[in-house]
Write an enzyme that holds these catalytic residues in place. Sequence first.
Site, short mmCIF file in Angstrom:
data_model
loop_
_atom_site.label_atom_id
_atom_site.label_comp_id
_atom_site.label_asym_id
_atom_site.label_seq_id
_atom_site.Cartn_x
_atom_site.Cartn_y
_atom_site.Cartn_z
N GLU A 94 -16.85 9.28 -0.04
CA GLU A 94 -15.79 9.39 0.95
C GLU A 94 -16.23 10.21 2.15
OE1 GLU A 94 -11.53 9.47 -0.88
OE2 GLU A 94 -12.83 10.50 -2.29
N ARG A 140 -10.51 14.66 5.99
CA ARG A 140 -9.80 13.61 5.27
C ARG A 140 -8.33 14.01 5.20
NH1 ARG A 140 -8.90 13.32 -0.99
NH2 ARG A 140 -7.93 11.29 -1.16
N ASN A 186 -13.07 17.47 2.73
CA ASN A 186 -12.21 16.64 1.89
C ASN A 186 -11.41 17.58 1.00
OD1 ASN A 186 -11.08 14.93 0.02
ND2 ASN A 186 -12.96 13.77 -0.40
N ASP A 237 -7.22 13.75 -19.23
CA ASP A 237 -8.49 13.13 -18.87
C ASP A 237 -8.79 11.98 -19.83
OD1 ASP A 237 -11.22 12.49 -18.42
OD2 ASP A 237 -11.50 14.48 -17.53
N ARG A 260 0.10 11.39 -13.48
CA ARG A 260 1.14 10.65 -12.76
C ARG A 260 1.58 9.44 -13.57
NH1 ARG A 260 -2.15 10.12 -7.64
NH2 ARG A 260 -2.29 12.28 -7.01
N HIS A 291 -6.25 6.09 -1.22
CA HIS A 291 -7.67 5.94 -1.55
C HIS A 291 -8.37 4.98 -0.59
CE1 HIS A 291 -6.48 7.00 -5.93
NE2 HIS A 291 -6.91 8.09 -5.32
#
Lengths: 361, 402
Positions: free
Chosen positions: B381, B87, B7, B280, B238, B176
């Site tokens: 994942e 991934r 990943n 964060d 973002r 996602h």
Amino acid sequence: MNILSLSFEGDVLKYGVFSEGGLLVVQQGQVAGFRTEHTVGRTLQSVLVRVAATCDENISGLTIDAIALHVAFGGDKFSEPVVVALKTVECLNSMICEAPMHIPPLLELISSCFRDLPGCPVVLFFETSFFVGLPECERLYAINPDLQTGFGLRRYGYHGIFHEAACASLMCDSVRSERIISICLEPHAEIAAVVAGSPVMVSGGATPLEGLPGDTSSGEIDSGLLLSLSRMERWGPEQINTLLTQRSGLTGLVGSSVTLPDVMLSEQENVRLAREVMQYRILRQVGMALAAMNGFDRIVFSGRYARVGREIASWLVPKLPFSEKSETVLWSCFETSLMQIMAAQTLKVMAAVPSACTQEM
Amino acid sequence: MKILVFNCGSSSLKYRLIQMPDECELAGGEAQRVGPPTAAPARIYHSVGGGEPQVHYAEMPDHGTAFTAVMDLLVDEGLTCDAVGHRVVHGGVLFSQPTVIDESSMSRLEEISGLAPLHNPPTLNLIRVSRKMYPALPQVAVFDTAFHSTIPEKAFTYAIPQDLSQKYGLRKYGFHGTSHEFVVEEAARMLQQPLEQFSAVSCHLGSGGASLCAVVNGKSVDNTMGYSPMQGLVMSTRCGDIDPALTLNLLAYTQGNEDSVENILNKQSGVLALSGVSGDIRDILTLRGDGGRASRTAEIYLWRIRKYLGAYLTVVGHASAVIFTDTIGENIHEVRERVCRDLEIFGLKIDLEKNRTADSFPCDVATPDSLVRILIIRTNEELAIARRVYTALVSEHRSAAR
């Protein structure tokens, strides 16, 4: 008392003359070409000639007692309608870079009104006023506030005049109307969540481009998509802007020039995708309004296509979570025109402001 | 079958070696600070059989070398694998299923690499190195966008001229997907509902990216991310949703420099731009005494999640659950509380005490009388990818045998 309402739309100056506190429509019409063929001053003169000509036949001795001007953008500075005074003009002058398409013709129109109708008070109605006090969490974008973008980095909403009047019209009912979903059906449709008369959420953005798709405007779109378009088509920002404001929205989806009623009131296969996209976007924005208010009491449709609200309500209302309430009281259509709303409001605004200030001009 | 899953993050490489179909993890870890040198040396946290991770240092200037370093560690432990799963963030319209990588799929992958400029190129770098070193190992790409291939046309269409959309594949893809799909399957199992009748809103709230997914009958019907991962929620750096005119004005101000605008909107916006100190949200929620800027930042971040939660609960209709997952969704009770409270209109009631003390996952933090369950599910994942790889290879094997 006769009131002349004026509004720019594209290249057209729309007008309406209303009497008896805005209730009676004396005359309505439009004169095209203020951006392309004539000056704003000449366009206003054409309007006044038409008004005078018709009035000679119908009503003798008609005078204009006040003028109501529609203004698309008032920034943070105008949180309510104003009677134009010298400081108003100074303030508008300082805002030209924020709305370069709107303010210059407006300033020209104001000075033409004072020239051609001397002594007649001019009242400005701003679409953005209703949203000046929007809560910060809804108002701000998650970008650096110091970025140079040419205008204030905040969300406004662009149909404040309709939203405010439509919500006010519900207040006289006996039904509880504390939390209203206000759906303005104009060529740029817009949804607002209004709690006790103040908006807490709106689909419109820093410009009218954000939010729902319009007749020719795209509504919300991924920034990454715009950057890809810029890279792949080698288009400049102006070209992309033209694409998004004039060739997109319902018209872009259908592939020919259409309006909201054409799409929403038709069963035709060629408008199916446009209709489904529009219905879906409305549903999603209404869901956001529900979250913003933890429910709703009423839905009100306004704007020139307010009648389309009947069709929208028929599929929208059954999808919404609400407690035991009769569907019939949940929604209504407010079908008063923008020009008439402004005319009706003009008297109230003038009553609140001493008329002396108009003489400063 | 032992499947090694990779990943690729933009500067990290997570991996897990999983025995399938029993889903037993044999080894795993994460290479950090992959790429150009940073303040601290590049390292790999490697653990075997679920034991304590050991730190190993190695030069890892790109994801290809990180892959080699990881393989060395596994070989040292005597561990081998039978297949590799990768991934891949963006599959465009070309890939809606896990795909066994061969020459033709590799060149199609190269074609769409620009759709996810932060993630796809390092992944391709890794796949190239891994194919060269282990040509006999089957390698399978699993796409983040694949779960969202069921999003209906009305939701994936942007209101722009359709000839242009078709020419360039301009549509919502959603991201996602691997994580959303995993937690949705776990949630249906947990609530003992058949997946094909299970509807929910899944909130993947990572420390970097974040998205919400509307799920009807086990299938994705909408995702807050769009054509790119920039749309939707306020994220770490973002911007999420902004007025298209703002993007165009930024383009004008940078004289049409798309990379510079992308850099601003991707890496210098979001929580970082609003707070001015950190990207964060965990830092922001605990920060005090900065004149209210931190608390305003948190309000904006949470408000956007709430708005989309309302939108998707309305779209879904009768949701069985709201699911929280990934770093922020699993660990920060304050985010879950402030997102879920005052949404009784949707039948959502959070048990504040249960939510605050939740520490073993999966768990349900809704009150008993809440009409919608509020679940915290740890995403995995890599396991989700291993499951897809296994299914893809088994079905390929079967069809080859026929």
